[in-house]
Design an enzyme around this catalytic site. Sequence first.
Site, mmCIF file in Angstrom:
data_model
loop_
_atom_site.group_PDB
_atom_site.id
_atom_site.type_symbol
_atom_site.label_atom_id
_atom_site.label_comp_id
_atom_site.label_asym_id
_atom_site.label_seq_id
_atom_site.Cartn_x
_atom_site.Cartn_y
_atom_site.Cartn_z
ATOM 1 N N GLY A 17 0.873 -1.174 0.000
ATOM 2 C CA GLY A 17 0.000 0.000 0.000
ATOM 3 C C GLY A 17 0.904 1.215 0.000
ATOM 4 N N ARG A 41 12.818 3.700 0.680
ATOM 5 C CA ARG A 41 11.505 3.600 0.016
ATOM 6 C C ARG A 41 11.621 3.953 -1.470
ATOM 7 N NH1 ARG A 41 7.779 7.365 1.488
ATOM 8 N NH2 ARG A 41 6.270 6.047 0.447
ATOM 9 N N HIS A 72 5.705 -8.578 -4.224
ATOM 10 C CA HIS A 72 4.304 -8.900 -3.896
ATOM 11 C C HIS A 72 4.008 -10.367 -4.178
ATOM 12 C CE1 HIS A 72 2.652 -4.849 -3.142
ATOM 13 N NE2 HIS A 72 3.646 -4.464 -3.927
ATOM 14 N N SER A 116 3.222 3.184 2.659
ATOM 15 C CA SER A 116 3.684 3.004 4.044
ATOM 16 C C SER A 116 3.477 4.257 4.898
ATOM 17 C CB SER A 116 5.147 2.575 4.058
ATOM 18 O OG SER A 116 5.945 3.484 3.336
ATOM 19 N N GLU A 176 1.697 -12.106 -3.166
ATOM 20 C CA GLU A 176 0.241 -12.325 -3.256
ATOM 21 C C GLU A 176 -0.286 -12.040 -4.665
ATOM 22 O OE1 GLU A 176 1.737 -9.775 -2.072
ATOM 23 O OE2 GLU A 176 0.594 -7.943 -2.465
ATOM 24 N N ILE A 205 6.499 -3.475 -7.195
ATOM 25 C CA ILE A 205 5.739 -2.256 -7.497
ATOM 26 C C ILE A 205 6.238 -1.137 -6.579
ATOM 27 C CG2 ILE A 205 3.452 -1.196 -7.654
ATOM 28 C CD1 ILE A 205 2.294 -4.083 -7.820
ATOM 29 N N ARG A 206 6.947 -0.189 -7.136
ATOM 30 C CA ARG A 206 7.543 0.906 -6.349
ATOM 31 C C ARG A 206 8.146 0.334 -5.057
ATOM 32 N NH1 ARG A 206 4.024 5.288 -4.854
ATOM 33 N NH2 ARG A 206 5.855 6.585 -4.862
ATOM 34 N N CYS A 240 6.205 -5.351 0.733
ATOM 35 C CA CYS A 240 6.399 -4.031 0.130
ATOM 36 C C CYS A 240 6.209 -2.924 1.182
ATOM 37 C CB CYS A 240 5.478 -3.892 -1.081
ATOM 38 S SG CYS A 240 6.063 -2.646 -2.226
HETATM 39 N N1 GLN Z 1 6.193 2.715 -2.340
HETATM 40 C C1 GLN Z 1 5.312 2.233 -1.322
HETATM 41 C C2 GLN Z 1 5.740 2.694 0.050
HETATM 42 O O1 GLN Z 1 6.887 2.846 0.339
HETATM 43 C C3 GLN Z 1 5.206 0.735 -1.330
HETATM 44 C C4 GLN Z 1 4.563 0.277 -2.602
HETATM 45 C C5 GLN Z 1 3.802 -0.998 -2.447
HETATM 46 O O2 GLN Z 1 3.469 -1.443 -1.365
HETATM 47 N N2 GLN Z 1 3.458 -1.561 -3.566
HETATM 48 O O3 GLN Z 1 4.905 2.893 0.865
#
Ligand code: GLN
Length: 194
Positions: A46, A104, A167, A48, A169, A131-132, A77
């Site tokens: 999500g 991050r 991820h 953070s 999941e 993802i990021r 993540c």
């Molecule tokens: N970039 C998000 C963070 O640092 C993490 C991205 C993710 O959970 N897919 O909060």
Amino acid sequence: MRIGILALQGDVEAHAGTLARLGLEAVPVRRGDELEEVAALVIPGGESTTMSRLIERQGLHAPLREFAADHPVMGTCAGLVLMARDPDDARVTPLGLLDIRVSRNAYGRQIHSFTATLDGEATGPVKAVFIRAPRVEATGPGVETLLEHEGSPVLVAEGPHFGCAFHPELAGDPRIHALWLRRAGLLEDQERVA
Ligand code: GLN
């Protein structure tokens, strides 16, 4: 056995589906007393900084730390960022469940997401969706690296806790969840993965 998923924000449903494939019931956790009903907890991906703010607002910081003292927790993540001892961002109040320093969104803003096939002794070949993603910059002596991507740990374990930069999941493969629960003694070796 019921597994909690911290459901303040983020991708709760995909974790519930993955746990269902292991025959496990997943329940959302939004309040401290709901932790009493679960054997382990997933902290999903999500944002953070948002999740940390919601944890503080809901008074969940101390209950989560108490829960983690004798129950397994897995963060994916953003969940990994929250679990880190040093999240390297003042907007994230560390839960300090993993002795790691993270950075991050370190995989670059251009490459928001990518998939890599990784291989580790404990996991076998794994399709990893990033993802990021946060990068694990440093690990303490009690931290075991189970998977790496280009020299950086992307799956780490410390005691019963797992932190995953990608991820699991989202890959349609419950083996990382199974490995976490098996190592914590909550899933039998011979239990079938559907
Ligand atoms: N970039 C998000 C963070 O640092 C993490 C991205 C993710 O959970 N897919 O909060």
